[in-house]
Each structure stands twice: as C-alpha cells, then as structure tokens.
Design an enzyme around this catalytic site. Structure first.
Site, PDB file in Angstrom:
ATOM      1  N   HIS A  65      35.945  42.004  27.611  1.00 22.76           N
ATOM      2  CA  HIS A  65      36.756  43.173  27.294  1.00 22.76           C
ATOM      3  C   HIS A  65      38.102  42.736  26.761  1.00 22.76           C
ATOM      4  CE1 HIS A  65      37.734  42.023  31.440  1.00 22.76           C
ATOM      5  NE2 HIS A  65      38.955  42.488  31.212  1.00 22.76           N
ATOM      6  N   CYS A 212      44.900  42.402  36.545  1.00 27.07           N
ATOM      7  CA  CYS A 212      44.356  41.378  35.665  1.00 27.07           C
ATOM      8  C   CYS A 212      45.046  41.484  34.309  1.00 27.07           C
ATOM      9  CB  CYS A 212      42.844  41.504  35.529  1.00 27.07           C
ATOM     10  SG  CYS A 212      42.284  42.977  34.648  1.00 27.07           S
TER      11      CYS A 212
END
Length: 701
Positions: A65, A212
């Site tokens: 991603h 993250c």
C-alpha cells in the site's frame, strides 16, 4: 465503499510469483479503470513503501500500500494466489494480497474505510470467506461489506457446518467497522473473571498507540490485534490509532488511570509526553500485529517491577501547536516560537562567522571582494573574508526560515513553500523580521483555508505537490508585494530609525527593560522575544551602532542568572540543598557561555526568590551595558567572544555588578525563610523531611 473495489479489481487466480509482479498485476487493473494515472510512478511509490518495512503479515496476508500523487481516488484491488507470494512475513508466503492505493490528499472518510478493512484482516472468518469465494463479485461484496462471511458461507453450501467465530471482531464488515474506526478511542471492558490488580481490586489497564509510515493498514491491524489479545488476557486495553484519517487523543483520565503503555509504531508517536512516568513497551508496529499477547505480558511484568519511563523528548513544532482546547493566544505564541526555534541556529552560526571575520580582518572586511574571484590561501584577510561572506549567506536565511517555520507550525509541511516565499519577499522589500512574522502567519492561514475547501476526487492527488503550493504562494506573494509589504517595510524602517536615535537615559531604560525580559523566564517565550529583538538588529550586513549595543546588553543580562546562582551556592552553600550545590558548579560554565537555562533548576525549586533576584541583576547589567556603550556583533558566545566586544572591560564590569546584586538578593531572601521541620541549618535533610528539603510557597498563576 462501493466505489473503492469492484469485481474488475479482483483477481482470484493471481499468477504472479513475486511481490513486485503481484503489485503490477493488481495496479494494471487500477490503471485500466482510470484510478491510476501513471503506472510506473505508482509502482515506484509502492516499492518505496515496501522498502521501509515488508508488508507481509502472519496468516497468509500481503498488504502492499502507499499514498501516491498518481492515484485519482482511494482504490483497493484484491488478488488470491494458489502458490503463495513472499511478502516478508515470518510464517511464509501470502495467498491473499490487498493492494491499497490512496491519493496523497485523500479525505478522511475514505481513509477511515480503508483502515476498517485493515482491522477486518485480523478476523479469521473474514479471511476464510475470501479464500473460499468462488467468483470475483462475491469477493468484492465481502470486502465492501455488502455480504457477511456467514452469508458467503451459506451461499456456497458450507453455512450449516461453519463454526462460530472464537473471538468476534469489533465489527462484522469493513463498512460497519468504519464507524468505529472514526470514533474516539474507548476503553475495552475486561473479560469476565479477568485478573485484577491486587492493589486496586480492578483489571489491569493498558493504553496503546499504533502508527505506521502511511497510516492506512498496519496502524489499524495492530490496534485490532492488541484489542483482541487484551480481551483474551482479561485486561482493559484502549488504543489510540495515529493514522492517515487523523487521530483522536485518548481521554487524559484514561491515560492517567492506565497501569502500562504499549507503543507499536514505525513513525514518532505524537504527543508522546502524555504517557511519561508509566511502565512502557516500545516496539515496531508489526510486533503489535504478530505478538500482541507477548507485549501485554511484558508491560505487566514491567509494571510489577516498578519500571517507568522518564519525560519524553521535545516534540515537533506541529505537535507543540496544541489542541483545540487551547486559546488562540496560546497557539499564536507556539506558532511564533516554532519559527524562532528554527531561526536561532542560523543566527548563531551566521553571527559568529561574521564576528570571526571581523576579528581576523577588521571591520573593513565587509568591503572585501567575493572570495570566488579573490582568495589567497596564505593571506589572513582572505580567510576573514571567507568567514564573513559565509556568515552573510547564513544570515540571508533568517527571515525566510522564520516565516517558513511559523507557517509549518500552523499547517505542517504544506505551509513551508508559501512561508519561505513570503519570507524571501519580506527580505527583498526590506520588511525585515516584522515582514517575516506577518508572512509566516498569512502563509499558514492561507494553507489552512485551502485545505478546508472540498475538491473533486480527480485533483486530490496533486493537491499537496502542485495545487496548494501554487495557490498559496501566489496569494502570499500578492499580499506581500502589493498590499501589506510597503506598510510593514515602513514600520520596520521606523523602528530601526528609533533604535538608531536612542541616546542617554532612553538607551539605559531600554537596556534595563531587555534585562528584565531576559531574566523573567530563563529561555522561555519572554526571553526569546528579547533575544529575537536583539538579533534582528544585527542580522544585516552593516548593523547600526545602536543595534550592536542592544545585542551586547541582551547577552550580558542573559548571563547573570546562572552566574549569580553559581556564586550564591559558593558563598552561602548552607542555604542550598546538596543537589543545588552540584547544579551551581555547572552553572558557572553555563552562565559564562550565555546559556540562561542554567538557572532553571534554582528557579523551579524557589521561583519567588530566584526569579525576582535574577531580574533585578539582569536589569542592572542591561542598563550599565547600554550606559557604557558596549557593542557586540556576535549573537552568542558569552565570555568567549569578549575580544569581539566594544569596551570589553566596562562590559565585564556590568556583568559582574548584576551578578553581585542578584547573588546578594537571593542570599538575603533565602536567609529570611523559615526552614521546614527536620531540615538543619546546613541545608541537608534527614528523616522524613529528606524528600522535601524546604517548604516552598505556591506561585500565583
């Protein structure tokens, strides 16, 4: 979520044998639908994200991603591999691959749904249903939330034997989970029969933070994994997800009541100082996904041993900008201090280089030709000119850096470009520091206004790299050049002329005022205002005599508090604790180096005596320095730049006078206090009173 994934974005027979090939196969489906405008550019962004940390997860899942300017709208593609593809997970290859593509300027609603999907990947029934789906439409419906795992099992004839979920997820589908993902964090109730804290008669309480680099997948998967493990362990666990959709701070009461803290993150935790003083486990985000039970056990062990963390390191300017509960005045002060904090190193480096140039080559060095055309290795004048010209270049950044980082403090990175542009214009039109302050505030405000405008999905990807810098720079440039630049430049010139005209008693009073400000909060906002005012005057190639007098007065006054405390601990050590006497030894060096913060330990312990004493001495030193006509071209350095000071002998007398007065006052005031019970006259403490050496009076707010 119906527009994020369709059957055309599903490949149930993914034949790729590497993660790069898998990403390309799924990205090609996105490009075919117009969701990706530059296939190679997007794949480069995916690879860059993968290089930061492998995206494989235990349980046969791969979630490549990224955020990318080549994505037109949030999109999800799904592939199922029979052979499995290595995405770096510890338990082997992944058979379920989710490619998540988010525009660089994706809105919160879409990101929340993507984050909810990430949570669902921790639900075994959800992934089992995807493995058994027999057509692309069914898989897409499952991911969208149009069909539940139970409905999918019933449709393929396995519903009668499907086992119930052992640990239900927080929501049945991504669509339903999105509401929970967007909501503020709430405490999770402990399971019945949970282990209680023996001291409190309640379950063990944990707060956690997950984050993250992209804030789309791992952040929320770690949160879900920790919450599930918390229920199984019988503890109360609440998670703050600091993801792409923003974050809602945990209730301070929840943090205060926590027995331990877990940080599962790969980017810095925002507002980390909220969790100081508690047992803490600090790991990467994948540890939160793969071994949450171990982390919970570890934090409980640390709590049992009494291990706690110290205060967190200073946060970034954006983090210091505060939350919505703070008043505008508080936020404004923090934004301005953000700019000043980034500017000060340029002031120190540039000023000292210029001062060294003057010391080696004399004041005529400012007329030397460029060292690019005339530099002799063996001539001291050439080296002096080199230092002077490097310092001049560094000084040229002062106003742009001030403006750029004020805007950064307000609007984060999008504020940098218009802030720097506005600051450079302020320098060009001679609007000086006043222009830089105004340009930074305008730039930050313009960017915040642009970010509130709803825009079409097709241009969201280019917003942060093209649209916001272009529009905000144009607006700020127009205002600075055409509307407000000239009045600000006139005000700056008026202030400069006023300073140049200061003589006699007016100059002495200004020196006393600046001395008071330098000693009021010892490195705080008031101190920084006085220091910035002084450095603004010398941040030109040819500063006036008055500006150099002000700089000298400010530095002299700033040296007084730590030197006075050092002298006081030497001549009347019995009035101070053993710790303060040790701090006094360091204060000699700090004060001599013009580091006012050296007096902070003394002011914190006894503010009503130390601060007024320091202010009186600082005011005297500032006034005497101005009266003696001492000048200083360097913005920092303390006694180490005495050779660069005009009238150095009288300058040192001014400092010594202020130090003696502050020392005398603090000694007298401390001698008048009444010691706490159990504290003998020598300042040492025994018995129960040892923890609090003396009774301090409360400070009025």
């Amino acid at each position: 979520m119906s527009d994020m994934i369709t059957a055309d974005l599903v490949d149930l027979d993914l034949s790729a044998d590497t993660k790069e090939a898998a990403a390309r196969a799924l990205a090609e489906r996105m490009a075919a639908l117009g969701r990706v405008t530059d296939l190679e550019g997007f794949l480069a962004d995916v690879a860059a994200r993968e290089a930061q940390m492998p995206t494989g997860l235990d349980g046969g899942i791969g979630i490549p991603h990224c955020r990318s300017a080549h994505v037109t709208e949030p999109t999800l593609a799904f592939g199922r591999s029979a052979a499995g593809i290595d995405f770096g997970a510890a338990d082997g290859p992944a058979d379920l691959v989710f490619l998540i593509a988010a525009p660089a300027g994706a809105d919160d609603a879409h990101l929340t749904i993507l984050s909810a999907l990430a949570r669902q990947l921790m639900n075994g029934a959800f992934t089992d249903a995807l493995r058994s789906a027999d057509d692309a439409a069914t898989a897409a419906a499952l991911i969208r939330g149009d069909e539940t795992p139970a409905e999918a099992a019933a449709a393929d004839g396995t519903g009668a034997t499907a086992a119930p979920e052992a640990a239900p997820s927080t929501a049945a589908t991504p669509a339903a989970a999105s509401a929970g993902a967007a909501a503020a964090p709430t405490a999770r109730a402990a399971a019945p029969g949970a282990d209680a804290d023996p001291a409190a008669g309640r379950p063990f309480r944990i707060v956690a933070v997950t984050s993250c680099p992209t804030g789309i997948a791992h952040t929320y998967m770690a949160a879900e994994s920790l919450e599930n493990a918390g229920r199984e362990a019988g503890v109360e666990l609440v998670v703050e997800t600091q993801g792409s959709a923003g974050f809602t701070r945990l209730d301070p009461a929840v943090v205060a009541a926590a027995d331990g803290v877990i940080f599962a993150h790969d980017v810095p935790v925002r507002d980390k100082d909220r969790f100081a003083g508690k047992p803490t486990v600090d790991v990467g985000v994948k540890a939160g996904i793969n071994r949450p039970a171990e982390l919970i056990g570890e934090v409980r062990e640390r709590a049992a041993r009494g291990e706690v963390t110290s205060g967190a390191a200073p946060s970034t300017p954006v983090e210091r900008a505060g939350d919505a509960s703070e008043g505008y005045g508080t936020k404004l002060r923090k934004w301005l201090m953000s700019g000043v904090s980034y500017m000060v190193p340029f002031v120190a480096a540039g000023g000292l280089l210029i001062a060294l140039g003057f010391a080696i080559g004399g004041y005529e060095i400012k007329s030397a030709p460029s060292v690019m055309t005339h530099f002799a290795w063996t001539q001291s004048d050439s080296w002096a000119a080199l230092l002077f010209q490097i310092g001049g270049v560094a000084f040229g950044f002062l106003v742009p850096v001030l403006a750029g980082y004020i805007a950064y403090g307000m609007a984060d990175r999008p504020g940098l470009v218009p802030g720097f542009v506005g600051g450079m214009i302020a320098s060009t039109i001679n609007a000086g520091f006043l222009g830089g302050l105004v340009a930074g505030l305008i730039a930050g405000g313009v960017v915040l206004a642009i970010q509130r405008v709803k825009i079409p999905a097709a241009v969201r990807g280019i917003m942060p790299v093209v649209v916001i810098p272009l529009i905000s720079s144009a607006i700020v440039g127009f205002l600075m050049f055409v509307v407000i630049g000239k009045p600000i430049a006139s005000a700056q010139k008026g202030m400069t002329d006023w300073l140049n005209g200061l003589t006699g008693s007016n100059a002495v009073l200004l020196g006393a005022l600046l001395g008071l400000m330098m000693c009021f909060d010892l490195g705080g906002p008031v101190n920084k205002v006085a220091y910035t005012f002084a450095t603004a005057g010398i941040a030109v190639s040819n500063p006036s005599d008055s500006a150099m007098k002000i700089m000298a007065a400010v530095m002299a006054a700033g040296m007084v508090p730590p030197l006075a405390m050092a002298l006081a601990t030497t001549v009347r050590g019995r009035l101070f604790t053993a710790t303060e006497r040790e701090n006094g030894k360091a204060a000699w060096v700090l004060g001599a180096s013009f580091i006012s913060e050296g007096a902070i330990p003394f002011a914190a312990a006894d503010p009503l005596r130390v601060i007024p004493s320091s202010m009186v001495g600082g005011a005297l030193t500032g006034a005497l320095s101005m009266a003696f006509g001492a000048t200083l071209r360097a913005p920092h350095g303390g006694i180490f730049v005495v050779p660069l000071i005009g009238n150095p002998f009288l300058y040192l007398i001014a400092i010594a006078a202020g130090v003696c007065v502050s020392t005398a006052l603090v000694v007298v005031l401390k001698s008048l206090r009444r010691p706490a019970p159990g504290v003998p006259a020598d300042g040492s403490a025994t018995g129960p009173a040892a923890a609090t050496k003396e009774v301090q009076q409360p400070v009025a707010a």
